[in-house]
Design a protein around this motif. Structure first.
Motif, PDB file in Angstrom:
ATOM      1  N   VAL A 194      34.306  52.987  43.292  1.00 34.49           N
ATOM      2  CA  VAL A 194      34.877  51.771  42.714  1.00 34.49           C
ATOM      3  C   VAL A 194      33.827  50.664  42.759  1.00 34.49           C
ATOM      4  O   VAL A 194      33.315  50.328  43.833  1.00 34.49           O
ATOM      5  CB  VAL A 194      36.128  51.311  43.485  1.00 34.49           C
ATOM      6  CG1 VAL A 194      36.692  50.030  42.862  1.00 34.49           C
ATOM      7  CG2 VAL A 194      37.184  52.408  43.504  1.00 34.49           C
ATOM      8  N   THR A 195      33.488  50.124  41.585  1.00 38.13           N
ATOM      9  CA  THR A 195      32.625  48.940  41.562  1.00 38.13           C
ATOM     10  C   THR A 195      33.497  47.711  41.378  1.00 38.13           C
ATOM     11  O   THR A 195      34.360  47.664  40.502  1.00 38.13           O
ATOM     12  CB  THR A 195      31.597  49.001  40.421  1.00 38.13           C
ATOM     13  OG1 THR A 195      32.270  49.179  39.176  1.00 38.13           O
ATOM     14  CG2 THR A 195      30.613  50.128  40.630  1.00 38.13           C
ATOM     15  N   LEU A 196      33.272  46.720  42.209  1.00 37.58           N
ATOM     16  CA  LEU A 196      34.061  45.491  42.217  1.00 37.58           C
ATOM     17  C   LEU A 196      33.216  44.341  41.688  1.00 37.58           C
ATOM     18  O   LEU A 196      32.070  44.163  42.114  1.00 37.58           O
ATOM     19  CB  LEU A 196      34.514  45.180  43.646  1.00 37.58           C
ATOM     20  CG  LEU A 196      35.319  46.281  44.350  1.00 37.58           C
ATOM     21  CD1 LEU A 196      35.343  46.030  45.855  1.00 37.58           C
ATOM     22  CD2 LEU A 196      36.735  46.340  43.793  1.00 37.58           C
ATOM     23  N   ASP A 197      33.759  43.564  40.784  1.00 37.80           N
ATOM     24  CA  ASP A 197      33.032  42.440  40.203  1.00 37.80           C
ATOM     25  C   ASP A 197      33.270  41.198  41.064  1.00 37.80           C
ATOM     26  O   ASP A 197      34.370  40.651  41.091  1.00 37.80           O
ATOM     27  CB  ASP A 197      33.500  42.197  38.771  1.00 37.80           C
ATOM     28  CG  ASP A 197      32.731  41.078  38.086  1.00 37.80           C
ATOM     29  OD1 ASP A 197      31.736  40.596  38.667  1.00 37.80           O
ATOM     30  OD2 ASP A 197      33.128  40.668  36.980  1.00 37.80           O
TER      31      ASP A 197
ATOM     32  N   TYR B  80      33.622  51.839  47.922  1.00 38.15           N
ATOM     33  CA  TYR B  80      33.707  50.527  47.276  1.00 38.15           C
ATOM     34  C   TYR B  80      32.326  49.886  47.301  1.00 38.15           C
ATOM     35  O   TYR B  80      31.672  49.818  48.334  1.00 38.15           O
ATOM     36  CB  TYR B  80      34.719  49.634  47.997  1.00 38.15           C
ATOM     37  CG  TYR B  80      36.123  50.171  47.913  1.00 38.15           C
ATOM     38  CD1 TYR B  80      36.940  49.880  46.832  1.00 38.15           C
ATOM     39  CD2 TYR B  80      36.623  51.016  48.915  1.00 38.15           C
ATOM     40  CE1 TYR B  80      38.235  50.397  46.741  1.00 38.15           C
ATOM     41  CE2 TYR B  80      37.910  51.535  48.831  1.00 38.15           C
ATOM     42  CZ  TYR B  80      38.702  51.221  47.741  1.00 38.15           C
ATOM     43  OH  TYR B  80      39.977  51.738  47.640  1.00 38.15           O
TER      44      TYR B  80
ATOM     45  N   ALA C 105      37.477  45.737  38.063  1.00 42.08           N
ATOM     46  CA  ALA C 105      36.926  46.868  38.808  1.00 42.08           C
ATOM     47  C   ALA C 105      36.810  48.065  37.881  1.00 42.08           C
ATOM     48  O   ALA C 105      37.610  48.239  36.955  1.00 42.08           O
ATOM     49  CB  ALA C 105      37.820  47.209  39.999  1.00 42.08           C
TER      50      ALA C 105
ATOM     51  N   THR D 268      29.548  46.809  45.205  1.00 38.73           N
ATOM     52  CA  THR D 268      29.323  45.709  44.268  1.00 38.73           C
ATOM     53  C   THR D 268      27.852  45.702  43.880  1.00 38.73           C
ATOM     54  O   THR D 268      27.013  46.301  44.548  1.00 38.73           O
ATOM     55  CB  THR D 268      29.682  44.343  44.893  1.00 38.73           C
ATOM     56  OG1 THR D 268      28.854  44.133  46.045  1.00 38.73           O
ATOM     57  CG2 THR D 268      31.135  44.286  45.305  1.00 38.73           C
TER      58      THR D 268
ATOM     59  N   ILE E  57      43.685  44.167  46.252  1.00 38.29           N
ATOM     60  CA  ILE E  57      42.917  45.018  45.344  1.00 38.29           C
ATOM     61  C   ILE E  57      42.940  46.473  45.795  1.00 38.29           C
ATOM     62  O   ILE E  57      43.316  47.375  45.034  1.00 38.29           O
ATOM     63  CB  ILE E  57      41.465  44.516  45.237  1.00 38.29           C
ATOM     64  CG1 ILE E  57      41.441  43.081  44.710  1.00 38.29           C
ATOM     65  CG2 ILE E  57      40.661  45.426  44.312  1.00 38.29           C
ATOM     66  CD1 ILE E  57      40.100  42.408  44.838  1.00 38.29           C
TER      67      ILE E  57
ATOM     68  N   HIS F 231      30.655  42.819  35.369  1.00 39.69           N
ATOM     69  CA  HIS F 231      31.539  43.970  35.228  1.00 39.69           C
ATOM     70  C   HIS F 231      30.951  45.021  34.289  1.00 39.69           C
ATOM     71  O   HIS F 231      31.032  46.230  34.549  1.00 39.69           O
ATOM     72  CB  HIS F 231      32.902  43.493  34.718  1.00 39.69           C
ATOM     73  CG  HIS F 231      33.932  44.567  34.623  1.00 39.69           C
ATOM     74  ND1 HIS F 231      34.260  45.381  35.684  1.00 39.69           N
ATOM     75  CD2 HIS F 231      34.712  44.974  33.584  1.00 39.69           C
ATOM     76  CE1 HIS F 231      35.201  46.227  35.315  1.00 39.69           C
ATOM     77  NE2 HIS F 231      35.487  46.019  34.056  1.00 39.69           N
TER      78      HIS F 231
ATOM     79  N   ASP G 235      28.165  46.901  36.032  1.00 41.49           N
ATOM     80  CA  ASP G 235      28.705  47.730  37.101  1.00 41.49           C
ATOM     81  C   ASP G 235      29.160  49.084  36.572  1.00 41.49           C
ATOM     82  O   ASP G 235      28.965  50.121  37.218  1.00 41.49           O
ATOM     83  CB  ASP G 235      29.890  47.024  37.769  1.00 41.49           C
ATOM     84  CG  ASP G 235      29.466  45.828  38.606  1.00 41.49           C
ATOM     85  OD1 ASP G 235      28.271  45.717  38.920  1.00 41.49           O
ATOM     86  OD2 ASP G 235      30.333  44.999  38.927  1.00 41.49           O
TER      87      ASP G 235
END
Length: 525
Positions: A252-255, A218, A198, A220, A282, A227, A230
């Motif tokens: 927050v970018t989540l992979d 949050y 992240a 994606t 997470i 990642h 992102d």
């Protein structure tokens, strides 16, 4: 969703003629190692003014560039460091013998990690030089793999980028934090340690030791994201917060990428408990490390395309955990319009409608660019996993005895398995969930959903959004639906207003901030 370009293939008249050569010998030079394995892919495209000097032949070439593709698995190059690929066998659109006569640009790639179906060529893949050959072949060509693709550039390498983009990326760097979160739930499912990547972007005025907390968004990426990409996406968010076009929030970018495609952060029989990992591991971990507003009214969701499906699914699956969701152009959110197909219809077929007409997958400017059958065949040639359509199976389907997901539809005939479709409906159809479970969802979900989509979405995803809106109306639920006139699947088109490509970013951020901080005056646009 992803896009590939197709090659029209008039049949080669072979009556009474000797069949042309369709095999290629591919060699592995000593400089590239003693041996290698993976998925061997051969690309060919007719020689033209557009590609005569190009270094690569690939699926995502110049617009309307026709492409031929063949593939085979390679376990070893053997003692002579050579393998043969027959481009008549596993090939798209048809075997090599059906190609029209002429000169073609040809290139070979050894996809060593099986990642091509998801993100294309990548680090460690072996690639040949591009050669020009005349088809039909009168002899078996030999092509040597030439070089190994290097690692991607460093996260903040701005070489070759436009000055404005480079400036934004460098300005965001001190505020961007790279996190790896170990997941006990996914480790238990996989049997080996599993961590999730992240990026955390802290806003202007953030003090890690202060008392002020910030609402958190949050998100994606789309299918094919990773990642590294992102992190770059967040540079735009930093710039908008820096100039006060958006209120200060943590992003927050989540992979959610994996060898099987995107996991969507949905608990899945095949991918594992990704939803559990998100909400119980997470997010709590990140909230313990950053000055995040850890109340439901301080947590928000957004995303585009596959990321849009994640943002909507997480909101509907965990309505008391999040304060609102702003998905855009989400992957199919109602399976009565799954890429334009009602998968529950008796005798339903993914490839052809009731009149036998091929079903389109992608459109542009009023014409069909690709059918669902063509996309499925491309995925099969490219490899066994990682493609968009197979990614849906890995996320939504029950698990077979051999450990692989059951397929929604037969990849040869297109026939839909009604038992698998029923499983999808009962577990992941968001529209169906709204209609059948609204009495339970209403208290925590009503008014929290905000969906944007183009009226000319490239993958016909606006049809499923209309179905979802109808489901909300049917149960008397409050949700906001925005249809952007003429916009395709492009995020820049969906987010743009009057030439401002960041308009929807500001719009959604102000909406989120109004939920999290209703007593605070909103920043002026």
């Amino acid at each position: 969703m992803t896009r590939f370009l197709l090659l029209p293939l008039p049949l080669l008249a072979l009556t009474g003629a000797t069949l042309p050569e369709t095999r290629f010998d591919i060699s592995l030079p000593d400089a590239l190692g003693n041996d290698a394995s993976g998925r061997l892919l051969l690309f060919a495209s007719p020689l033209s003014a557009d590609n005569s000097n190009s270094e690569d032949v690939d699926l995502n070439g110049p617009d309307d560039a026709p492409i031929f593709l063949a593939g085979r698995d390679v376990a070893s190059f053997g003692q002579d460091h050579t393998v043969t690929i027959d481009a008549q066998e596993e090939a798209f659109p048809k075997g090599l013998a059906a190609l029209s006569p002429g000169e073609y640009r040809v290139q070979v790639v050894l996809d060593r990690d099986g990642g091509y179906n998801y993100g294309g060529r990548g680090e460690g893949d072996l690639v040949s030089r591009t050669v020009t050959l005349r088809f039909p072949l009168d002899a078996r060509p030999s092509i040597a793999l030439d070089h190994e693709l290097p690692p991607a550039a460093a996260q903040f390498d701005v070489t070759g980028l436009p000055p404005r983009a480079a400036e934004q990326i460098l300005a965001s760097q001190p505020h961007l934090h790279d996190e790896r979160v170990l997941s006990t739930a996914l480790t238990r499912f996989r049997g080996t340690p599993q961590s999730l990547a992240a990026w955390v972007l802290t806003p202007p005025g953030y003090d890690p030791h202060g008392r002020i907390t910030f609402p958190t968004v949050y998100t994606t990426g789309a299918f094919g994201s990773n990642h590294r990409l992102d992190g770059q996406m967040l540079s735009r968010i930093w710039h908008l917060m820096e100039i006060k076009a958006m209120p200060p929030m943590i992003w927050v970018t989540l992979d959610f990428s994996s060898p099987t495609g995107t996991t969507e952060f949905a608990d899945s029989m095949n991918n594992g408990p990704w939803g559990e990992a998100l909400t119980k591991e997470i997010i709590p971990y990140l909230e313990s490390r950053y000055r995040m507003d850890a109340r439901p009214s301080g947590r928000f969701l957004t995303g585009h395309s596959s990321g849009g499906w994640f943002a909507l699914w997480a909101m509907v699956r965990y309505p008391a955990f999040f304060g609102g969701s702003w998905p855009s152009s989400p992957d199919p959110v109602d399976f009565r319009a799954f890429i334009g197909v009602d998968i529950y219809q008796r005798g339903a077929n993914m490839y052809r409608d009731g009149n036998g007409t091929p079903r389109p997958l992608e459109r542009a400017h009023g014409r069909v660019r690709m059918t669902i059958e063509e996309a499925a065949r491309i995925e099969t040639v490219l490899g066994h996993n990682g493609g968009q359509l197979r990614s849906f199976d890995w996320t939504f389907s029950p698990r077979r005895a051999d450990g692989t997901p059951a397929s929604l539809f037969d990849r040869v005939t297109g026939a839909i398995d009604p038992d698998v479709a029923a499983y999808w409906r009962d577990h992941y159809d968001i529209g169906h969930r709204i209609e059948t479970d609204w009495s339970r969802l209403r208290h925590d979900l009503d008014g929290k959903v905000h969906v944007a989509v183009g009226t000319a979405d490239s993958y016909y995803l606006d049809g499923a959004v209309h179905r979802l809106e109808a489901a909300f109306r049917k149960v008397g639920g409050r949700a906001h639906f925005l249809y952007v006139p003429g916009a395709s699947h492009s995020i820049n088109e969906v987010y743009a207003r009057d030439g401002d490509r960041n308009a929807y970013y500001r719009e959604m951020a102000l909406g989120m901030y109004a939920v999290a901080r209703p007593a605070v005056a909103q920043p002026r646009r």
